[in-house]
Design an enzyme around this catalytic site. Structure first.
Site, PDB file in Angstrom:
ATOM      1  N   GLY A 707       3.873  80.462 -13.022  1.00  0.00           N
ATOM      2  CA  GLY A 707       3.283  79.775 -14.184  1.00  0.00           C
ATOM      3  C   GLY A 707       2.756  78.416 -13.781  1.00  0.00           C
ATOM      4  O   GLY A 707       3.444  77.626 -13.148  1.00  0.00           O
ATOM      5  N   GLU A 710       1.568  73.976 -16.948  1.00  0.00           N
ATOM      6  CA  GLU A 710       2.064  72.624 -17.213  1.00  0.00           C
ATOM      7  C   GLU A 710       2.288  71.799 -15.946  1.00  0.00           C
ATOM      8  O   GLU A 710       2.263  70.570 -16.002  1.00  0.00           O
ATOM      9  CB  GLU A 710       3.369  72.678 -18.022  1.00  0.00           C
ATOM     10  CG  GLU A 710       3.528  73.972 -18.768  1.00  0.00           C
ATOM     11  CD  GLU A 710       3.747  73.887 -20.273  1.00  0.00           C
ATOM     12  OE1 GLU A 710       3.764  72.806 -20.849  1.00  0.00           O
ATOM     13  OE2 GLU A 710       3.902  74.966 -20.864  1.00  0.00           O
TER      14      GLU A 710
HETATM   15 MO1  MOS Z   1       2.382  74.594 -24.102  1.00  0.00          MO
HETATM   16  S1  MOS Z   1       2.917  72.687 -24.666  1.00  0.00           S
HETATM   17  O1  MOS Z   1       3.889  75.378 -24.155  1.00  0.00           O
HETATM   18  O2  MOS Z   1       1.250  75.231 -25.183  1.00  0.00           O
END
Ligand code: MOS
Length: 743
Positions: A707, A710
């Site tokens: 992932g 973030e």
């Molecule tokens: Mo993200 S802040 O989990 O869309």
């Protein structure tokens, strides 16, 4: 065979997006469409005492003005259904009563034949309020900080671990110490696409809803529960999202208002928020943090204390993971981590890219830099000296962790070895040059999801799942996974998403979609493959009659014998035996929790940043940055790089520009436009470089991906602040680092 996974395939939805073929929630048409305009509260706390809508209602073409005075009664107003991402507490229910809980709260909806008319009518409506004293300043209310309430949502956002060792004693005895207070203000979501909902009111009372959301099923569940409508009568469609980043994890109030009006008026309606109203439904919470670190004379980190106080609303306890990261990144023996909330008269904060992670690391990684300086160590060397293979909070080994390699490759690409450590020691003509670095970390999560795979009579593969693509590249990587799993040319594969008629998937967030929906797509295609193989075995004179599944491969739209690839049957021929019907399979992918829970699972990064600071003006420019990411298997280097670059740009934004400024006299965010809410423009972004270090992980999920949504932002602000220190000798502990703080 993986001809597509790992390749920099162009976005399969790219052409639709750049040619305007991709439609967004506010662009769908309906016969007899009415338009809603939201009226927002001008006070932060109190009551609506009078709504005078007479002049508005007299205008030809104005259909209705909805407020708490005439809204229908719904069971929801007295109970408390929550959406999938709702924090503990009592959700905000628009138009429930006369109470105003925050500035900008929707207090009325004007519905008219055209948008312009609705907007004009709204300007004629007089609303009187009875104001009460409000509290909106976090820093003046720290004495009210208390522990967050826990609830189901806290499962994904666990509270800080219990203290270990004795921080106080060890910190006092430490040879080297640092201590500092770090603050940042609220920040607001400003994706290109504003929140909007188009409700198409069908003849049979069914609703087809085009909603801006990070999860169509979440909006469907919300509408169904709140209005008491059966699932089958609510279809939510959201194939494209013009930027999500967390704001769309919860159904926003325009969805509620649009459905309410459509049901009352029995006609189709659109409600779209304005850019100003994008500042009225949740924000990254302001946060005050205190970090104290103690190390031995040799630079061994021994004591960590990280305390954070965030803001929340008076009705829900929004939480994020701010302080836990210290215990995941550093092996100190004496650690105290605390996280508390102050309820204020604001709307409930909401997740915003790397919620909590970028907040906590922005403080922690600056303090680590400061400590490295005090210990006389290079910041990279300090981190290598205090490296851990285990998450010390859980006392579990990482399923994989190539962070060391991130430090090494990142430093090499950046040219870190040429850095002179003393602050103010590097210059480019008139400007000061600073090099700083920081570590990033984010959890690698994996959720249950479903997907359907269909081989059409024409031999095309159609795969679907009710997930979203908020700009992350989901369409593309799912197409790649499907093509590789069933050995199909990618041109013959289509992946669709964002429709509640498709198999269930969770909201797109937490950087879990590649792992979660990717695993479901893989399983669905594998199951379809098994079905096709069985069908092939039953074909006349099948070469596979006595062959086992592990003796064949799916390749180039054929099933082939591994031992002799010339023995093959085409998928088209197989589907041809199905009586003119497609062959389909719907499958569920569940995380292997028994295995996964034995490990800590996270994606890591090392971030290196160069800044130039003009001392006369106090201006800071990030001239270049390198992020090295250990993110497991990279499905598509092009979309992956784009994810990291996007995160880095936002990191520059958070570090230097972004800030929601509140006038506490009114309890209102004042800079609610893109003219005054600063985000980087092209000229602010210079040379950004991304490295993906090799990392193999067989635990995190069947695909081995971690992932990337973030991790790109997490370490950036701290690396920038550390670079600013290196350039100027000034430790700025308040974000964003605007020029006034450097003069
Ligand atoms: Mo993200 S802040 O989990 O869309």
């Amino acid at each position: 065979m993986t001809p597509y996974i790992g390749k920099p395939i162009n976005r399969v939805d790219g052409v639709a997006k750049v040619t305007g073929k991709a439609k967004y929630a506010a662009e769908y048409k309906a016969a007899d469409l009415a338009h809603g305009w939201v009226i927002s509260s001008s006070i932060a706390k109190g009551k609506v005492t009078r709504i005078d809508a007479e002049a508005a209602l007299q205008l030809p073409g104005v259909i209705q003005v909805f407020s708490h005075e005439n809204r229908p009664s719904l069971a929801w107003f007295d109970m408390s259904y929550k959406d999938q991402d709702a924090p503990p507490g009592s959700p905000f229910r628009p138009l429930r009563d006369a109470t105003v809980k925050y500035s900008g709260q929707p207090v009325a909806l004007v519905v008219a034949e055209t948008l312009e008319l609705a907007r004009y009518a709204a300007s004629l409506i007089r609303i009187e309020y009875e104001e009460e004293e409000h509290e909106t300043a976090l820093e003046h209310n720290l004495h009210r900080a208390r522990e967050p309430k826990s609830g189901v949502a806290t499962l994904l956002k666990p509270p800080p671990p219990k203290p270990r060792g004795d921080f106080e004693k060890d910190f006092r005895a430490a040879a080297v110490q640092v201590s500092g207070t770090y603050v940042h203000s609220a920040e607001h979501h400003n994706p290109m696409e504003m929140f909007a909902t188009t409700v198409v009111y069908e003849k049979n009372n069914k609703l087809t809803i085009y909603d801006k959301t990070q999860g169509a099923p979440n909006s469907q569940l919300y509408v169904s529960q709140v209005f008491g409508i059966p699932f089958k009568d609510v279809r939510v469609i959201s194939p494209y999202v013009g930027g999500g980043f967390g704001a769309g994890l919860r159904p926003q109030y325009q969805l509620f208002l649009a459905v309410l009006a459509a049901r009352e008026l029995k006609r189709s309606i659109r409600v779209s928020l304005t850019r100003q109203q994008m500042f009225t439904f949740g924000h990254r919470p302001a946060c005050v943090q205190q970090v104290s670190l103690g190390a031995s004379a040799e630079g061994k980190l021994e004591a960590i204390r990280h305390d954070a106080v965030g803001e929340t609303s008076q009705f829900e306890d929004y939480t994020e993971i701010v302080v836990n990261w210290a215990g995941m990144l550093y092996p100190a023996q004496n650690v105290t981590l605390t996280y508390n909330l102050v309820p204020l008269d604001v709307y409930t904060p909401i997740d915003m890219r790397a919620p909590g992670g970028v907040t906590g690391l922005s403080a922690l990684e600056c303090a680590i830099d400061e400590l490295a300086y005090k210990a006389g160590l290079d910041p990279v060397e300090f981190r290598l000296k205090n490296y851990t293979e285990r998450d010390m909070n859980e006392d579990l080994p990482y399923s994989s962790k190539e962070l060391r390699e991130c430090f090494r490759q990142g430093a090499e690409r950046f040219g870190w070895a040429n850095r002179t450590p003393e602050p103010r020691s590097m210059r480019n003509g008139h400007t000061l040059v600073g090099w700083g670095m920081a570590t990033g970390i984010w959890e690698s999560m994996h959720m249950p999801a479903r997907a359907e795979a269909v081989l059409t009579v024409n031999g095309k593969l159609r795969v679907s799942s009710a997930t979203a693509d908020i700009g992350t590249g989901t369409y593309t990587i799912m197409t790649q996974i499907a093509a590789d799993t069933l050995g199909m040319p990618i041109e013959d594969v289509i992946f669709r998403l964002g429709d509640t008629d498709m198999p269930l998937a969770p909201i797109q967030g937490g950087s879990w979609t590649a792992a979660t929906v990717g695993s479901a797509v893989k399983v669905a295609c594998e199951d379809l493959g098994k079905k096709l193989f069985k069908m092939a075995q039953k074909m006349k004179q099948s070469p596979f009659a006595d062959v086992k599944l592990d003796e064949i491969v799916f390749e180039n739209a054929h099933i082939r014998l591994k031992a002799d690839p010339s023995v093959a049957v085409s998928l088209l021929d197989i589907v041809g035996t199905n009586g003119g019907r497609a062959v389909s399979e719907t499958s569920t992918s569940l995380p292997n929790m028994l295995e996964q829970r034995k490990y800590a699972r996270a994606v890591h990064s090392a971030v290196f940043v160069e800044v130039e600071v003009d001392e006369d003006f106090g201006t800071v420019r990030v001239t270049r940055a390198v992020t090295a990411v250990a993110g497991g298997r990279i499905l598509n280097p092009k979309t992956a790089r784009s994810q990291i670059i996007g995160g880095m740009v936002w990191g520059i934004s958070k570090g230097l520009e972004e800030e929601s400024v509140m006038d506490h006299q009114f309890g209102r965010f004042m800079n609610h436009s893109l003219a005054e809410y600063h985000v980087p423009v092209n000229a602010d972004i210079q040379d950004l470089d991304v490295i993906f270090v090799e990392e193999t992980d067989t635990i995190v999920n069947p695909l081995g991906v971690k992932g990337l949504g973030e991790i790109g932002i997490v370490g950036m602000p701290a690396a920038i602040a550390n670079a600013v220190f290196h350039a100027t000798g000034k430790r700025i502990r308040s974000l964003p680092i605007t020029l006034d703080k450097l003069l």
